[in-house]
Write a protein that holds these residues in place. Sequence first.
Motif, PDB file in Angstrom:
ATOM      1  N   VAL A 211      19.249  -3.732  37.823  1.00  0.00           N
ATOM      2  CA  VAL A 211      20.384  -3.117  37.146  1.00  0.00           C
ATOM      3  C   VAL A 211      20.239  -3.376  35.654  1.00  0.00           C
ATOM      4  N   LEU A 212      20.155  -2.320  34.875  1.00  0.00           N
ATOM      5  CA  LEU A 212      20.095  -2.423  33.427  1.00  0.00           C
ATOM      6  C   LEU A 212      21.464  -2.064  32.872  1.00  0.00           C
ATOM      7  N   LEU A 213      22.064  -2.988  32.162  1.00  0.00           N
ATOM      8  CA  LEU A 213      23.385  -2.772  31.567  1.00  0.00           C
ATOM      9  C   LEU A 213      23.227  -2.728  30.056  1.00  0.00           C
ATOM     10  N   THR A 214      23.643  -1.623  29.432  1.00  0.00           N
ATOM     11  CA  THR A 214      23.586  -1.529  27.976  1.00  0.00           C
ATOM     12  C   THR A 214      24.999  -1.572  27.414  1.00  0.00           C
ATOM     13  N   CYS A 215      25.154  -2.224  26.277  1.00  0.00           N
ATOM     14  CA  CYS A 215      26.467  -2.343  25.637  1.00  0.00           C
ATOM     15  C   CYS A 215      26.336  -1.974  24.171  1.00  0.00           C
ATOM     16  N   LEU A 300      43.317   2.977  21.344  1.00  0.00           N
ATOM     17  CA  LEU A 300      42.102   2.835  20.555  1.00  0.00           C
ATOM     18  C   LEU A 300      42.293   3.607  19.254  1.00  0.00           C
ATOM     19  N   PRO A 301      41.771   3.097  18.135  1.00  0.00           N
ATOM     20  CA  PRO A 301      41.947   3.797  16.856  1.00  0.00           C
ATOM     21  C   PRO A 301      41.231   5.146  16.838  1.00  0.00           C
ATOM     22  N   ALA A 302      41.726   6.048  16.013  1.00  0.00           N
ATOM     23  CA  ALA A 302      41.193   7.411  15.943  1.00  0.00           C
ATOM     24  C   ALA A 302      39.739   7.440  15.475  1.00  0.00           C
ATOM     25  N   TRP A 303      39.310   6.432  14.692  1.00  0.00           N
ATOM     26  CA  TRP A 303      37.928   6.431  14.216  1.00  0.00           C
ATOM     27  C   TRP A 303      36.941   6.114  15.343  1.00  0.00           C
ATOM     28  N   ARG A 304      37.461   5.585  16.446  1.00  0.00           N
ATOM     29  CA  ARG A 304      36.572   5.252  17.555  1.00  0.00           C
ATOM     30  C   ARG A 304      36.568   6.330  18.639  1.00  0.00           C
ATOM     31  N   THR A 305      37.660   7.031  18.835  1.00  0.00           N
ATOM     32  CA  THR A 305      37.724   8.058  19.875  1.00  0.00           C
ATOM     33  C   THR A 305      38.640   9.194  19.452  1.00  0.00           C
ATOM     34  N   LYS A 306      38.293  10.383  19.924  1.00  0.00           N
ATOM     35  CA  LYS A 306      39.126  11.555  19.686  1.00  0.00           C
ATOM     36  C   LYS A 306      39.961  11.900  20.916  1.00  0.00           C
ATOM     37  N   ALA A 307      39.923  11.044  21.935  1.00  0.00           N
ATOM     38  CA  ALA A 307      40.708  11.290  23.143  1.00  0.00           C
ATOM     39  C   ALA A 307      42.195  11.220  22.828  1.00  0.00           C
ATOM     40  N   SER A 308      42.996  11.939  23.594  1.00  0.00           N
ATOM     41  CA  SER A 308      44.446  11.963  23.382  1.00  0.00           C
ATOM     42  C   SER A 308      45.037  10.583  23.629  1.00  0.00           C
ATOM     43  N   PRO A 309      46.159  10.261  22.987  1.00  0.00           N
ATOM     44  CA  PRO A 309      46.752   8.917  23.108  1.00  0.00           C
ATOM     45  C   PRO A 309      47.080   8.524  24.548  1.00  0.00           C
ATOM     46  N   GLU A 310      47.482   9.497  25.373  1.00  0.00           N
ATOM     47  CA  GLU A 310      47.877   9.142  26.743  1.00  0.00           C
ATOM     48  C   GLU A 310      46.678   8.983  27.684  1.00  0.00           C
ATOM     49  N   GLN A 311      45.510   9.426  27.266  1.00  0.00           N
ATOM     50  CA  GLN A 311      44.334   9.350  28.130  1.00  0.00           C
ATOM     51  C   GLN A 311      43.793   7.924  28.178  1.00  0.00           C
ATOM     52  N   CYS A 312      43.306   7.522  29.334  1.00  0.00           N
ATOM     53  CA  CYS A 312      42.661   6.212  29.457  1.00  0.00           C
ATOM     54  C   CYS A 312      41.358   6.200  28.662  1.00  0.00           C
ATOM     55  N   LYS A 313      41.011   5.012  28.152  1.00  0.00           N
ATOM     56  CA  LYS A 313      39.761   4.853  27.409  1.00  0.00           C
ATOM     57  C   LYS A 313      38.972   3.662  27.960  1.00  0.00           C
ATOM     58  N   TRP A 314      37.665   3.818  27.967  1.00  0.00           N
ATOM     59  CA  TRP A 314      36.779   2.735  28.382  1.00  0.00           C
ATOM     60  C   TRP A 314      36.560   1.806  27.197  1.00  0.00           C
ATOM     61  N   LEU A 315      36.778   0.510  27.395  1.00  0.00           N
ATOM     62  CA  LEU A 315      36.771  -0.449  26.296  1.00  0.00           C
ATOM     63  C   LEU A 315      35.495  -1.282  26.197  1.00  0.00           C
ATOM     64  N   LEU A 316      34.717  -1.362  27.272  1.00  0.00           N
ATOM     65  CA  LEU A 316      33.638  -2.352  27.322  1.00  0.00           C
ATOM     66  C   LEU A 316      32.385  -1.955  26.553  1.00  0.00           C
ATOM     67  N   GLY A 317      32.402  -0.796  25.874  1.00  0.00           N
ATOM     68  CA  GLY A 317      31.299  -0.503  24.969  1.00  0.00           C
ATOM     69  C   GLY A 317      31.343  -1.360  23.716  1.00  0.00           C
ATOM     70  N   ASP A 318      32.472  -2.040  23.517  1.00  0.00           N
ATOM     71  CA  ASP A 318      32.648  -3.011  22.432  1.00  0.00           C
ATOM     72  C   ASP A 318      32.195  -4.370  22.957  1.00  0.00           C
ATOM     73  N   PHE A 319      31.228  -4.995  22.289  1.00  0.00           N
ATOM     74  CA  PHE A 319      30.667  -6.253  22.775  1.00  0.00           C
ATOM     75  C   PHE A 319      31.726  -7.350  22.846  1.00  0.00           C
ATOM     76  N   ALA A 320      32.724  -7.293  21.965  1.00  0.00           N
ATOM     77  CA  ALA A 320      33.806  -8.281  22.007  1.00  0.00           C
ATOM     78  C   ALA A 320      34.595  -8.146  23.307  1.00  0.00           C
ATOM     79  N   ALA A 321      34.903  -6.906  23.702  1.00  0.00           N
ATOM     80  CA  ALA A 321      35.611  -6.682  24.957  1.00  0.00           C
ATOM     81  C   ALA A 321      34.741  -7.077  26.146  1.00  0.00           C
ATOM     82  N   PHE A 322      33.449  -6.800  26.047  1.00  0.00           N
ATOM     83  CA  PHE A 322      32.536  -7.179  27.121  1.00  0.00           C
ATOM     84  C   PHE A 322      32.486  -8.696  27.279  1.00  0.00           C
TER      85      PHE A 322
END
Length: 343
Positions: A211-215, A300-322
């Motif tokens: 299993v290769l996990l990239t972050c 999540l701040p707008a500079w990180r995602t363009k998804a709508s505010p009510e939509q769920c976002k994946w956080l673990l691409g941030d090494f701090a969250a990981f």
Amino acid sequence: MDGSASLKDAAVRMWERVVARGIGTPTIEDVLSHIRTLRSLCGTGSIDGFSGELLDKLDVGICVQVCEIVSKSLPTSNTPYHMLARWIRSIARDKPVEIFTTNYDLLLEQALEEERQPYFDGFVGSDSAFLDLESMIEDDLPPRWARLWKIHGSINWWMTKKNKIRRSRDKIEGEQLLIYPSHLKYDQSRQMPYYAMLDRLRIFLRSDQCVLLTCGYSFADEHINAYIAQGLSGNPNASCLAMIFNDRANARKAVELAKRHPNLTVLAADGGIVGTIDRPWESVTKDGNPAYPIAVGNDLPAWRTKASPEQCKWLLGDFAAFGEFLAHQLSSRDIEQDQADAV
């Protein structure tokens, strides 16, 4: 750079050349690759207004600046790097954990050493360690030793005047920093770390059920992408989970690969590609799992995602969250062990 107006002007012109090639926001690797390509073409003369001497100064100046910027130490003993080191140390395993990084800094080394987690990075020695390719190939160290492969070089790798590679914090006049050494010819010994460590990725992806996990990796390096694609194609039991910091649009090459390889899963802030199917995340959160709010959220701040505010976002691409997620895994494991000991 060295502060001279001529060198600064050359750096600006070089940046404009790279941008003109269709690279909107060039990386350090893009610029270094272009400089080194021009250097190999001009020989003892010049090319497009750049002399060989000027190109050499640009190359050295960029590497020195990179070294100065990333020569930092971890501020505490409770960083995501330490969490990763603790997680590696905490689990008995039959096969070693292999860490592949494109970072030049020494933060992983610091965390592993402070957590007393043994590791092998391809070098042997202490004062002026040398690259040991045979040990990398044989790989007969105990599984509890982590493997650390710095694919794009490091701020403590040096090319000596005798074209030998050494690892040391000490700088010797006349030696060159080995940052992103992918441009060098195959018969030059200084290139060997790049290909040898990429070869470790190839071998890893050939192992059964790996299993290769990239972050945070945006799949911007075509060499690494090719090795990942070949490994996933050649080993259907291998899998890769690519956790992207931004949206899918910021990692188009990862998305393209995931649509061709069902064993590559892309998890971006605004959606994912699972089993070659590309879709956004839902807007319904799920309770009950204490790790869920670490991995998924709405804010999540707008500079990180363009998804709508009510939509769920994946956080673990941030090494701090990981790192926070790994800390949770460790605490859950400790609780389970305490409960088992109490029975």
